[in-house]
Design an enzyme around this catalytic site. Sequence first.
Site, mmCIF file in Angstrom:
data_model
loop_
_atom_site.group_PDB
_atom_site.id
_atom_site.type_symbol
_atom_site.label_atom_id
_atom_site.label_comp_id
_atom_site.label_asym_id
_atom_site.label_seq_id
_atom_site.Cartn_x
_atom_site.Cartn_y
_atom_site.Cartn_z
ATOM 1 N N ASP A 1 0.841 -1.198 0.000
ATOM 2 C CA ASP A 1 0.000 0.000 0.000
ATOM 3 C C ASP A 1 0.878 1.250 0.000
ATOM 4 O O ASP A 1 2.108 1.160 0.014
ATOM 5 C CB ASP A 1 -0.935 -0.040 1.208
ATOM 6 C CG ASP A 1 -2.275 0.626 0.931
ATOM 7 O OD1 ASP A 1 -2.353 1.486 0.031
ATOM 8 O OD2 ASP A 1 -3.260 0.292 1.625
ATOM 9 N N ASP B 1 -10.496 2.936 -3.341
ATOM 10 C CA ASP B 1 -10.957 1.689 -2.734
ATOM 11 C C ASP B 1 -12.418 1.437 -3.097
ATOM 12 O O ASP B 1 -13.237 2.353 -3.162
ATOM 13 C CB ASP B 1 -10.876 1.775 -1.204
ATOM 14 C CG ASP B 1 -9.458 1.695 -0.697
ATOM 15 O OD1 ASP B 1 -8.533 1.520 -1.510
ATOM 16 O OD2 ASP B 1 -9.271 1.811 0.527
#
Length: 439
Positions: free
Chosen positions: A177, A238
């Site tokens: 990430d 997301d």
Amino acid sequence: MITALCIRAEALIAIGSKMGTAWAIFAVLLVSVAHIQALDNGLALTPPMGWMHWQRFRCVTDCHAYPNDCISEQLFRDMADHMVADGFKSAGYEYVIIDDCWASKERDNNSRLQPDPLRFPSGIKALSDYVHAKGLKFGIYADYGTKTCAGYPGSIEYLKLDAQTFADWGVDYLKLDGCHSDVLSMEAGYSLMSTFLNETGRPIVYSCSWPAYQEPIGIHPNYDKMSQVCNLWRNWDDIDDCWTNVTSILRWFSDNQDRIAPHSGPGHWNDPDMLIIGNYGLSYEQAKAQMAIWAIMAAPLIMSVDLRTIEPKFRAILLNQDVIAINQDSMGVQGRLLLTKDRIDFWTKPINPVVKDSSSFAIGLLSNRVDGYPYRVNFTLADLNVTRGREYTIKDIYDSVTIAETINPEDLIFIRVKPSGTVLLTATPTQEQINVTKV
């Protein structure tokens, strides 16, 4: 010499993340001089398939209050068990992937990442061994920045050490990430991690996130470089558990398809994020639609659902072998939105079998209508640039019926599409000689 330069670059990238843009640019230049190796793992020749905890279970860490939902070794053992027992493994889903919130808040005395001792008392290596014993593969999460998105230790000062730790644990898939980092240093930093993963000697699928942090602020990432150092990459925001979020992701992908689709193919894939089928936010028809369009986009099929309680009708969508075959087709072409008619989107993807010089096609009709009844739309294959002049057989994949045994590209096809729903078709040339295109 390259290794030494890479280690120095790692330190400078970490400094740059703390000190700002000028240092970040300098780190990028240094890494370029170091001639960082490209990813060379021979993995993900078709889009990866598996299960990841984030969308369904987020960062639940209170195992006393939520013993069945907390991020713990038991959760991942349960999911591995169900992937095997319920047919997911045999359908092609192979990765069991931990997302954020697994780690202890502090590294150990040797600066290595370590799991939360209460929630993962057996350790990550033991969990990895359990997953492998099931014939599955094991994935884990880390963050390129100073901290993960949920505040656990980041990797920016420990890229080489963390790569080796993951290899020692038997990790097969890494999601890296990008929270709490300088976006301008990401190309260099993510490339550096690719080198360190290669150096471990363990084949590890590498999922990068740097586009998801650069695209929303108007930076177009270097997708040429990305396809050399990453197996897949998150492009955009997301996914959340609602249909409007799914369609917003699809809008971004269709708006940018000419720019990003050429970089997708065997070994390196654009990733619109997880499948949310079987959770709370999608109806049955919307779930079929997500599966169909993800298949046409050659997207990774990473489920995020409670496999212990998923309803059979949603499980059947995820296990549909004909849809999975479209996604896993060896051509590896990312499908595109070619036409919108009467508020119905037409997505197409060339697939096998190839008959002489003519490929077959997957065609996904996605309704943006809310009329309340199945809308009747007509189109021709020629409308979708299928103009080879051959006859085609048209099949409805979800209903498992043949719409037309033989049809010309100029012939009208009439289809009814349910609101917020999909119809998934294949068009196969009607010739005897079939050649399968392989990577």
